[in-house]
Design a protein around this motif. Structure first.
Motif, PDB file in Angstrom:
ATOM      1  N   PHE A 161     100.468  35.014  82.957  1.00 45.53           N
ATOM      2  CA  PHE A 161     101.864  34.859  83.382  1.00 45.53           C
ATOM      3  C   PHE A 161     102.417  33.581  82.772  1.00 45.53           C
ATOM      4  CE2 PHE A 161     105.007  32.871  86.149  1.00 45.53           C
ATOM      5  CZ  PHE A 161     105.961  33.871  86.211  1.00 45.53           C
ATOM      6  N   VAL A 162     103.626  33.669  82.245  1.00 49.69           N
ATOM      7  CA  VAL A 162     104.351  32.514  81.724  1.00 49.69           C
ATOM      8  C   VAL A 162     105.723  32.529  82.373  1.00 49.69           C
ATOM      9  CG1 VAL A 162     105.257  31.372  79.667  1.00 49.69           C
ATOM     10  CG2 VAL A 162     103.104  32.643  79.530  1.00 49.69           C
ATOM     11  N   ASN A 163     106.149  31.399  82.941  1.00 52.71           N
ATOM     12  CA  ASN A 163     107.446  31.392  83.619  1.00 52.71           C
ATOM     13  C   ASN A 163     108.532  31.795  82.631  1.00 52.71           C
ATOM     14  OD1 ASN A 163     109.245  28.843  82.769  1.00 52.71           O
ATOM     15  ND2 ASN A 163     107.062  28.264  82.671  1.00 52.71           N
ATOM     16  N   GLU A 164     109.586  32.484  83.160  1.00 53.84           N
ATOM     17  CA  GLU A 164     110.557  33.104  82.261  1.00 53.84           C
ATOM     18  C   GLU A 164     111.378  32.106  81.456  1.00 53.84           C
ATOM     19  OE1 GLU A 164     112.470  33.936  86.401  1.00 53.84           O
ATOM     20  OE2 GLU A 164     110.457  33.619  85.604  1.00 53.84           O
ATOM     21  N   VAL A 165     111.482  30.868  81.901  1.00 57.76           N
ATOM     22  CA  VAL A 165     112.215  29.869  81.101  1.00 57.76           C
ATOM     23  C   VAL A 165     111.527  29.687  79.750  1.00 57.76           C
ATOM     24  CG1 VAL A 165     112.939  27.474  80.963  1.00 57.76           C
ATOM     25  CG2 VAL A 165     113.140  28.712  83.129  1.00 57.76           C
ATOM     26  N   ASP A 166     110.192  29.619  79.770  1.00 59.96           N
ATOM     27  CA  ASP A 166     109.434  29.490  78.526  1.00 59.96           C
ATOM     28  C   ASP A 166     109.229  30.836  77.850  1.00 59.96           C
ATOM     29  OD1 ASP A 166     108.647  26.569  78.413  1.00 59.96           O
ATOM     30  OD2 ASP A 166     107.929  27.090  80.407  1.00 59.96           O
ATOM     31  N   LEU A 167     108.950  31.857  78.646  1.00 57.77           N
ATOM     32  CA  LEU A 167     108.655  33.173  78.076  1.00 57.77           C
ATOM     33  C   LEU A 167     109.840  33.719  77.293  1.00 57.77           C
ATOM     34  CD1 LEU A 167     106.489  35.444  77.986  1.00 57.77           C
ATOM     35  CD2 LEU A 167     107.687  36.482  79.921  1.00 57.77           C
ATOM     36  N   ILE A 175     111.737  40.090  74.825  1.00 52.08           N
ATOM     37  CA  ILE A 175     110.810  40.025  75.958  1.00 52.08           C
ATOM     38  C   ILE A 175     109.393  40.133  75.425  1.00 52.08           C
ATOM     39  CG2 ILE A 175     110.197  41.030  78.185  1.00 52.08           C
ATOM     40  CD1 ILE A 175     112.934  42.394  78.200  1.00 52.08           C
ATOM     41  N   PRO A 176     108.613  39.047  75.402  1.00 50.49           N
ATOM     42  CA  PRO A 176     107.241  39.116  74.885  1.00 50.49           C
ATOM     43  C   PRO A 176     106.347  40.003  75.743  1.00 50.49           C
ATOM     44  CG  PRO A 176     108.028  36.850  74.943  1.00 50.49           C
ATOM     45  CD  PRO A 176     109.017  37.672  75.716  1.00 50.49           C
ATOM     46  N   THR A 177     105.487  40.758  75.075  1.00 48.25           N
ATOM     47  CA  THR A 177     104.490  41.573  75.759  1.00 48.25           C
ATOM     48  C   THR A 177     103.067  41.127  75.421  1.00 48.25           C
ATOM     49  OG1 THR A 177     104.561  43.190  73.944  1.00 48.25           O
ATOM     50  CG2 THR A 177     106.019  43.569  75.823  1.00 48.25           C
ATOM     51  N   PHE A 178     102.888  40.532  74.249  1.00 44.65           N
ATOM     52  CA  PHE A 178     101.567  40.094  73.798  1.00 44.65           C
ATOM     53  C   PHE A 178     101.723  38.742  73.104  1.00 44.65           C
ATOM     54  CE2 PHE A 178      98.375  40.305  70.199  1.00 44.65           C
ATOM     55  CZ  PHE A 178      97.303  39.902  70.974  1.00 44.65           C
ATOM     56  N   VAL A 179     100.893  37.775  73.522  1.00 48.03           N
ATOM     57  CA  VAL A 179     101.035  36.393  73.064  1.00 48.03           C
ATOM     58  C   VAL A 179      99.759  35.941  72.373  1.00 48.03           C
ATOM     59  CG1 VAL A 179     101.264  34.004  73.853  1.00 48.03           C
ATOM     60  CG2 VAL A 179     102.738  35.777  74.813  1.00 48.03           C
ATOM     61  N   GLN A 180      99.921  35.260  71.246  1.00 47.03           N
ATOM     62  CA  GLN A 180      98.808  34.604  70.554  1.00 47.03           C
ATOM     63  C   GLN A 180      99.156  33.121  70.423  1.00 47.03           C
ATOM     64  OE1 GLN A 180      99.138  37.598  67.282  1.00 47.03           O
ATOM     65  NE2 GLN A 180      96.905  37.462  67.283  1.00 47.03           N
ATOM     66  N   VAL A 181      98.234  32.257  70.833  1.00 48.73           N
ATOM     67  CA  VAL A 181      98.456  30.808  70.826  1.00 48.73           C
ATOM     68  C   VAL A 181      97.552  30.187  69.768  1.00 48.73           C
ATOM     69  CG1 VAL A 181      98.507  28.712  72.207  1.00 48.73           C
ATOM     70  CG2 VAL A 181      98.968  30.923  73.297  1.00 48.73           C
ATOM     71  N   VAL A 182      98.156  29.428  68.862  1.00 43.02           N
ATOM     72  CA  VAL A 182      97.449  28.869  67.721  1.00 43.02           C
ATOM     73  C   VAL A 182      97.573  27.343  67.736  1.00 43.02           C
ATOM     74  CG1 VAL A 182      97.345  28.762  65.203  1.00 43.02           C
ATOM     75  CG2 VAL A 182      97.832  30.942  66.349  1.00 43.02           C
ATOM     76  N   HIS A 183      96.450  26.662  67.546  1.00 44.54           N
ATOM     77  CA  HIS A 183      96.420  25.200  67.465  1.00 44.54           C
ATOM     78  C   HIS A 183      96.505  24.779  66.004  1.00 44.54           C
ATOM     79  CE1 HIS A 183      93.808  21.313  67.854  1.00 44.54           C
ATOM     80  NE2 HIS A 183      95.090  21.036  67.654  1.00 44.54           N
ATOM     81  N   ALA A 375     104.548  35.830  69.422  1.00 45.42           N
ATOM     82  CA  ALA A 375     104.696  36.843  70.474  1.00 45.42           C
ATOM     83  C   ALA A 375     105.221  38.144  69.886  1.00 45.42           C
ATOM     84  CB  ALA A 375     105.638  36.338  71.558  1.00 45.42           C
ATOM     85  N   ASP A 376     104.530  39.230  70.184  1.00 47.14           N
ATOM     86  CA  ASP A 376     105.061  40.576  69.934  1.00 47.14           C
ATOM     87  C   ASP A 376     105.736  41.031  71.217  1.00 47.14           C
ATOM     88  OD1 ASP A 376     103.704  41.525  67.215  1.00 47.14           O
ATOM     89  OD2 ASP A 376     102.208  40.408  68.377  1.00 47.14           O
ATOM     90  N   GLY A 377     106.849  41.744  71.074  1.00 46.20           N
ATOM     91  CA  GLY A 377     107.543  42.127  72.284  1.00 46.20           C
ATOM     92  C   GLY A 377     108.685  43.092  72.045  1.00 46.20           C
ATOM     93  N   ILE A 378     109.545  43.195  73.056  1.00 43.62           N
ATOM     94  CA  ILE A 378     110.662  44.142  73.055  1.00 43.62           C
ATOM     95  C   ILE A 378     111.943  43.392  72.721  1.00 43.62           C
ATOM     96  CG2 ILE A 378     111.939  45.823  74.426  1.00 43.62           C
ATOM     97  CD1 ILE A 378     109.460  45.927  76.282  1.00 43.62           C
TER      98      ILE A 378
END
Length: 455
Positions: A161-167, A175-183, A375-378
Motif C-alpha cells: 500500500f502506498v498513500n494516494e498522495v504519493d501513489l 493509477i499504478p497497479t505494479f511498482v518497481q523500486v530501483v536504487h 509504475a505500470d498502471g491504468i
C-alpha cells in the motif's frame, strides 16, 4: 380462335392481385420512411455537436487501505516470515536488508534481494526486532527473509500500500497497479570522488543501479474514480451535468451498479477501478494481447492499460425525439485502447523514500543517492462528446420527397412483373389449332425456326 383475342371489360383476378401487391409495397415504403427513418433513426433532425470539459478525481477508500486484507487477494502472495528456523536452514532475502553486528549495534553489510544464506541459529529478539544469525557472521531481520524453497517471487508477488498522495503523483489520471523500486548510486560526472561538490551523475550500469523491490498495489480495484463534467452546444448554451438526465445511471446507494450519480456537492458520477473495468468488459487479470512479451502473454496488471472514457450527451433517442424536443441526457462508454504497455516513472530523493520502501531496504543508501519508481498502471482518458438534434424543415421535406420515387418504382416493378406473367398466361390458354400456337409448336418439335411458306 381462342380467348386470346377476346377483350375483357372487367379486371381479372391477376390484375386485382397486382393492385394488392402494389398497395402493400407502398405501405411498406411509407412505414420505412415515416416509422423507421423519422421516428427511430431521426434522420430528419439537424444535429449540432456537443463539447465540454470533465474533471477526474481518484482516491482510496478505507477498504482499499486495509493491508490485512491483501492476504486474501488471488493475485497477491503475501510474504510470511519462516515459522521454523534452525542451524543450517536455507534463507532468501525478499528484498535488500541490512546485515547487523549485534555486539556493536551497527550495520556491517547488505543481503541483496534474492540472495540466499544459511541460518547460524534460531531467531532471537534483538535491536527491537526478531533477528536470525546467518553464516559466516551477522544477523538479519526475520521479517525480510523467506525459506529458499518458497521464494516469494515464485507464482506471484507481494502486495503493498502506498498513500494516494504519493501513489497518484505521476501526473495525469494514472493509477499504478505494479511498482518497481530501483536504487541509483550517485557518482561524479568528472570521475572524482567528492560527491559533496561535483556535478552528480546517475549511471544505469549494474554496479550503480539495482532493483530493490517490486510489488502490486493491493486492492487497487477498490479505488474510487469520480467524474464531474459540464457541456455546451450552439442552441442550448452551457449546462452542468446536474441539469441533464442520467440515462441508465442510478443514484448512488440504490444498488450495485458500476457507475452511479451522487447528487450531493453539485452532482458527480462515482465509479471505481473495478466498475470502469467491468464497463470495458475486462479485468486487470485479462491478457493484454498487444504486449511484446513472449507469446503475447501478459496480464494488464503488469503491462498497464489505457481506458478511454466518453461521456455522450444527446437528446436524440429512438422513438422519443422525432420532434427534436427530447430530454437532454448523457451516458458513458468505456473502451480499452490497444497498447503494448503503459507506465510512468518518478525520481525520489531522501525524505520521500519511506513512502515506497521500508527502512531495511535503505541500509547502504548514500547521502546523494536516489530512488527511481517505475509504475505500470491504468491511464484514464476522459472526454465529453455528443449531438443535440432539432427539427429541420429542409431535412424533413427531403425525407418526405423520397417517398414519391420509391412508390413509382414499386408500381413500375409490379407492373413489369405482372405483364410478363400475363403474356405467359395468355400463351398457355391458346387453342392447339390457333395459327401462332400451332406454328410455334411445330417449329419446336422439328428443331427448326423457319417461317411458314405463305403459298
Amino acid at each position: 380462335m381462342g380467348s386470346f383475342d377476346q377483350p375483357s371489360s372487367t379486371p381479372s383476378a391477376r390484375e386485382n392481385q397486382q393492385q394488392r401487391i402494389a398497395i402493400v409495397l407502398k405501405g411498406l415504403i411509407v412505414a420505412f420512411v415515416i416509422v423507421y427513418t423519422v421516428f427511430y433513426r431521426n434522420t430528419h433532425l439537424r444535429l449540432e455537436p456537443v463539447t465540454g470539459n470533465i474533471y477526474t478525481d481518484i482516491w482510496a477508500e478505507n477498504a482499499a487501505r486495509s493491508v490485512a486484507s491483501f492476504a486474501g487477494l488471488p493475485y497477491c502472495r503475501e510474504h510470511q516470515p519462516p515459522a521454523l528456523v534452525e542451524v543450517g536452514t536455507c534463507l532468501t532475502a525478499v528484498h535488500d536488508t541490512a546485515i547487523l553486528d549485534l555486539d556493536r549495534s551497527i550495520t556491517v553489510g547488505t543481503l541483496r534481494r534474492g540472495q540466499s544464506t544459511l541460518a547460524a541459529g534460531a531467531p532471537v529478539y534483538a535491536e527491537g526486532q526478531r533477528v536470525v544469525s546467518i553464516e559466516p557472521s551477522g544477523a538479519v531481520s526475520i521479517n525480510d527473509l523467506s525459506l529458499c524453497e518458497t521464494e516469494a517471487q515464485v507464482g506471484g508477488r507481494r502486495c503493498g500500500f502506498v498513500n494516494e498522495v504519493d501513489l497518484l503523483s505521476f501526473g495525469g489520471n494514472f493509477i499504478p497497479t505494479f511498482v518497481q523500486v530501483v536504487h541509483q548510486k550517485a557518482s561524479c560526472i568528472d570521475g572524482s570522488a567528492d560527491l559533496t561538490s561535483c556535478q552528480l551523475d546517475f549511471k544505469t550500469s549494474p554496479e550503480f543501479q539495482r532493483e530493490i523491490d517490486d510489488y502490486f498495489i493491493g486492492n487497487i480495484e477498490l479505488y474510487k474514480v469520480q467524474f464531474t463534467h459540464a457541456f455546451q452546444s450552439e442552441t442550448i448554451g452551457q449546462k452542468t451535468m446536474a441539469e441533464a438526465a442520467h440515462f441508465g445511471i442510478p443514484d448512488c446507494g440504490l444498488g450495485t451498479a458500476p457507475l452511479c450519480f451522487e447528487r450531493g456537492g453539485g452532482g458527480h458520477d462515482v465509479s471505481s477501478v473495478r466498475g470502469l473495468l467491468s464497463l470495458a468488459q475486462v479485468s486487470l487479470d485479462s491478457n493484454n494481447f498487444q504486449t511484446n512479451h513472449a507469446g503475447h502473454a501478459e496480464v494488464y496488471r503488469t503491462s498497464g492499460m489505457k481506458l478511454q472514457v466518453k461521456v455522450h450527451y444527446t437528446n436524440v433517442r429512438p422513438w422519443w425525439s422525432w420532434a427534436g424536443l427530447g430530454t437532454v441526457g448523457y451516458q458513458y462508454s468505456v473502451d480499452v485502447v490497444p497498447a503494448q504497455s503503459v507506465w510512468k516513472s518518478v525520481t525520489l530523493h531522501p525524505g520521500d523514500y519511506r513512502s515506497w520502501v521500508p527502512a531495511s531496504a535503505m541500509a547502504d543508501f548514500g547521502e546523494h543517492d536516489r530512488l527511481l519508481v517505475w509504475a505500470d498502471g491504468i491511464e484514464i482518458s476522459a472526454h465529453v462528446t455528443g449531438t443535440i438534434g432539432h427539427v429541420d424543415l429542409t431535412n424533413l421535406l427531403l425525407v418526405a420527397a423520397t417517398v414519391v420515387p420509391l412508390m413509382w418504382l414499386a408500381v413500375a416493378l409490379v407492373g413489369c412483373l405482372g405483364s410478363r406473367a400475363s403474356k405467359a398466361s395468355r400463351y398457355e390458354t391458346m387453342d392447339r389449332d390457333d395459327g401462332p400456337r400451332g406454328e410455334l409448336d411445330a417449329a419446336l418439335s422439328t428443331g427448326r425456326s423457319e417461317e411458314p411458306d405463305p403459298l
